[in-house]
Each structure stands twice: as C-alpha cells, then as structure tokens.
Design a protein around this motif. Structure first.
Motif, short mmCIF file in Angstrom:
data_model
loop_
_atom_site.label_atom_id
_atom_site.label_comp_id
_atom_site.label_asym_id
_atom_site.label_seq_id
_atom_site.Cartn_x
_atom_site.Cartn_y
_atom_site.Cartn_z
N MET A 1 0.85 -1.20 0.00
CA MET A 1 0.00 0.00 0.00
C MET A 1 0.89 1.25 0.00
N ARG A 2 0.32 2.37 -0.46
CA ARG A 2 1.04 3.65 -0.43
C ARG A 2 0.90 4.26 0.95
N ALA A 3 1.98 4.85 1.42
CA ALA A 3 1.97 5.51 2.72
C ALA A 3 3.01 6.61 2.73
N VAL A 4 2.81 7.59 3.61
CA VAL A 4 3.81 8.64 3.82
C VAL A 4 4.89 8.09 4.74
N ILE A 5 6.13 8.22 4.31
CA ILE A 5 7.27 7.69 5.04
C ILE A 5 8.18 8.83 5.47
N VAL A 6 8.65 8.77 6.71
CA VAL A 6 9.64 9.73 7.20
C VAL A 6 10.85 8.92 7.66
N GLU A 7 11.87 8.84 6.81
CA GLU A 7 13.06 8.07 7.17
C GLU A 7 13.95 8.83 8.14
N THR A 8 14.10 10.12 7.91
CA THR A 8 14.90 10.98 8.80
C THR A 8 14.08 12.21 9.14
N PRO A 9 13.78 12.44 10.42
CA PRO A 9 12.96 13.58 10.79
C PRO A 9 13.55 14.89 10.29
N GLY A 10 12.65 15.85 9.95
CA GLY A 10 13.13 17.13 9.46
C GLY A 10 12.01 17.99 8.95
N ASP A 11 12.32 18.83 7.94
CA ASP A 11 11.31 19.72 7.39
C ASP A 11 10.41 18.95 6.42
N VAL A 12 9.62 19.66 5.63
CA VAL A 12 8.64 18.98 4.78
C VAL A 12 9.27 18.04 3.77
N ASP A 13 10.53 18.26 3.42
CA ASP A 13 11.20 17.37 2.47
C ASP A 13 11.38 15.96 3.05
N ALA A 14 11.22 15.84 4.36
CA ALA A 14 11.32 14.51 4.98
C ALA A 14 10.13 13.63 4.65
N LEU A 15 9.04 14.23 4.17
CA LEU A 15 7.83 13.48 3.83
C LEU A 15 7.95 12.92 2.42
N THR A 16 7.96 11.61 2.31
CA THR A 16 7.98 10.95 1.01
C THR A 16 6.87 9.91 0.97
N ILE A 17 6.43 9.57 -0.22
CA ILE A 17 5.39 8.55 -0.38
C ILE A 17 6.02 7.31 -0.99
N GLY A 18 5.83 6.18 -0.33
CA GLY A 18 6.40 4.93 -0.80
C GLY A 18 5.47 3.76 -0.56
N GLU A 19 5.95 2.59 -0.87
CA GLU A 19 5.17 1.36 -0.69
C GLU A 19 5.60 0.66 0.59
N VAL A 20 4.62 0.30 1.40
CA VAL A 20 4.87 -0.48 2.61
C VAL A 20 3.86 -1.62 2.65
N GLU A 21 4.10 -2.58 3.51
CA GLU A 21 3.21 -3.73 3.60
C GLU A 21 1.86 -3.32 4.20
N THR A 22 0.80 -3.82 3.61
CA THR A 22 -0.54 -3.55 4.15
C THR A 22 -0.71 -4.30 5.46
N PRO A 23 -1.14 -3.60 6.53
CA PRO A 23 -1.29 -4.28 7.82
C PRO A 23 -2.49 -5.22 7.82
N ARG A 24 -2.49 -6.17 8.75
CA ARG A 24 -3.62 -7.09 8.91
C ARG A 24 -4.22 -6.89 10.30
N PRO A 25 -5.55 -6.90 10.39
CA PRO A 25 -6.17 -6.66 11.69
C PRO A 25 -6.02 -7.84 12.64
N GLY A 26 -5.69 -7.54 13.89
CA GLY A 26 -5.64 -8.57 14.92
C GLY A 26 -6.95 -8.62 15.67
N PRO A 27 -7.01 -9.33 16.77
CA PRO A 27 -8.24 -9.41 17.57
C PRO A 27 -8.72 -8.03 18.00
N GLY A 28 -9.98 -7.75 17.76
CA GLY A 28 -10.56 -6.47 18.14
C GLY A 28 -10.18 -5.31 17.26
N GLU A 29 -9.52 -5.58 16.13
CA GLU A 29 -9.06 -4.52 15.24
C GLU A 29 -9.78 -4.56 13.91
N VAL A 30 -9.74 -3.42 13.21
CA VAL A 30 -10.43 -3.27 11.93
C VAL A 30 -9.46 -2.67 10.91
#
Length: 321
Positions: A1-30
């Motif tokens: 899935m697409r997500a905003v990633i911050v590899e190194t904290p900083g100004d707005v340039d720290a915000l990048t969009i990349g692919e990460v694994e889609t999470p799966r819901p556990g007990p009591g989660e949606v």
C-alpha cells in the motif's frame, strides 16, 4: 500500500510517499481503506522528530482518518466490510489503509461526507476530553488559543453549547472575525496584550485550553481567575517555561497537561462513544458548525504541512486519497 514515510525527521522534504506492507487486523481490530486523513499540528511535531508514537504503534504519521471497512479481525462485533467509519488513531492515518481498534471507530456525523468527517473526530475528542479535565461548567469563562484553527473553531462552539462564555486568541483581524463567527464572545489578537484584554473583558478565565506550551505558561497563569484550571495540550511555543509557584498558590489554580494519543485503549473508546452521542447531535442541529476546510490531494502532503504551519490557514486541512 502507499503511505507517507519519514526516514529521517526534518522539514517537509522529509515526507515521502512509498510502498509499505498492508497491515492485517488482529483481535478487536479493523482494517479500513482510507478515504481522507486529517492533518494536525501533532503530525508536524512527529515529522520533526519531537513527538514519537507510543511503543508498538506504527511510525506512519496520522491521528485521524475516515474510510470504508475492508476487513475485521477476530472478536469485532460492531463493524463489517463496507461500513463507513471515522477513526481516532495513535498513528497510521497517512496511508492507503489503516488499522484501528474497534472502539476507536464511529460512524460519520449525520449528513457529513467522509472527506469532511476525516477532520472532525480527533478535534472533537481532544476538546471534549480536555474540557472534562478542566471541569468547565455553565457560566464560566473559557479561553482557547488559536481560535481560527481546527481545535479553536470547535472549542469555542462547544464551550458556548455548554453554557460557558467562550474567548479566543488569534493571529489576525480575519482570524479574530472567524472566531467571533464561531462561538467566541471575545477574540483578541495574540500580537497584543491579550491577557490584559481578557481580564478587562471578563475578569479572567476559569479554564484555558492551551496549544502553545512554554511561551504562554506565565501569561496563562496570570490570566486565570482564582481557582482556575490551565490544561496544556500542545507545545508549539516550546517545552520549557518558567512557572511562578507563588502566583499559582495565591490563585489556588491548577496546571495540567494531557495527551489523547497516549491514553489507554479503553479510555479512548469511551471518549469516542461520548463524541458520537454528544457532539454528533450538536453538528446535526447546528449548535456546532464544521470548520472551514481545505482539501489537498494525498500526493501533495508536503503542501499540506506547509500550509498548516504557514500562519494563514483557517480551519481544517484534510488529505484526500
């Protein structure tokens, strides 16, 4: 899935969009497919490295979002695939999908579309829970800083609905006007001597909801009435301030700080239920109006953060997926 990633904290340039694994819901989660994500000052602090998520929570930014239920985990009873929901999150809202505990999901307010709804729950939950901490009651004077922001716009209207006199500070004539049009009986430009103006107009505040922190600590205590309560929920103005204990003692006042993000799951679920039961009817009957809203495409997340901190923003910013 697409997500905003911050590899190194900083100004707005720290915000990048990349692919990460889609999470799966556990007990009591949606698992929810995101429609929109609310943008908050806490997101900026996390991006800068000043507000890390609680242990065990995803480091993807985002404390509120809306969407459609994709999958439910074991023991979930209220929600099913296809339901429209709004979520209060400890993190993860800036993504194509997010996981939320069942109790931190509510249906959208009646008559409010999912995009606008993405910017309502975290604000409402913050204000409702913290005015309970401050024990605000009818007939008292309530002050909120940042009267033209998402928190301020909601807080003045909610305090008025509770029977209090709502007062705000704001950063320009237009923002002062906005606050007066959204529940405030008085609004003062914070570039002036707002504490003196407050005292002249109302005698001081019984409850102050403060998003600024250290910069306003001494002024806030001076602005309190005897027996007043200062509730600090932000630190835009720094984390270390000077407190005159003698003044605090003489006023028999209270200073406290709270964070909705770090509350236990059960407490957050209870707050969400209260918002759904108490605030949604206020939105439906017009006692509270939604903040003005700026919709920005998800791919332009950097622009969203720039606008939020730029000083000219009024109301709420939402990222549309």
């Amino acid at each position: 899935m697409r997500a905003v990633i911050v590899e190194t904290p900083g100004d707005v340039d720290a915000l990048t969009i990349g692919e990460v694994e889609t999470p799966r819901p556990g007990p009591g989660e949606v698992l929810v497919r995101t429609v929109a994500s609310g943008v908050n000052r806490a997101d900026v602090l996390q991006r800068q490295g000043h507000y890390p998520p609680p242990k065990g929570v995803t480091d993807i930014i985002g404390l509120e979002a809306s969407g459609v239920v994709e999958e439910v985990g074991p023991a979930v009873t209220r929600w099913k695939r296809g339901d429209e929901v709004v979520a209060l999150l400890a993190g993860g809202g800036y993504a194509e999908f997010f996981i939320a505990p069942e109790g931190q999901l509510v249906g959208p307010p009646p008559g409010v579309d999912l995009v606008s709804a993405a910017g309502v729950l975290e604000v409402a939950a913050t204000v409702v829970s913290n005015l309970e901490v401050g024990r605000l009651s009818a007939g008292e004077v309530f002050l909120v800083h940042g009267g033209a922001g998402g928190i301020g716009t909601f807080a003045t209207q909610y305090a008025k609905a509770l029977g209090a006199t709502a007062v705000s500070t704001a950063g320009s004539a237009d923002k002062v006007r906005h606050s007066l049009e959204h529940g405030a009986s008085f609004s003062f430009d914070y570039h002036g001597d707002w504490a003196a103006e407050l005292k002249e107009a109302t005698g001081g505040a019984d409850v102050i909801l403060d998003i600024i922190g250290a910069k306003y600590l001494e002024l806030n205590v001076k602005a309190l009435k005897p027996g007043g309560r200062l509730v600090i929920i932000g630190m835009q103005g720094g984390v270390k301030g000077t407190l005159n204990i003698g003044l605090l003692l003489s006023k028999q006042a209270m200073v406290t700080a709270t964070s909705l993000r770090f509350k236990p799951l059960g407490a957050k679920a209870a707050i969400c239920r209260r918002v759904e039961q108490e605030v949604w009817p206020m939105l439906a009957d017009g006692r509270i109006r939604l903040s003005p809203e700026t919709r920005i495409p998800f791919g332009e997340v950097r622009r969203a953060h720039e606008q939020l901190v730029g000083g000219d923003n009024v109301g709420k910013i939402v990222l549309v997926h």
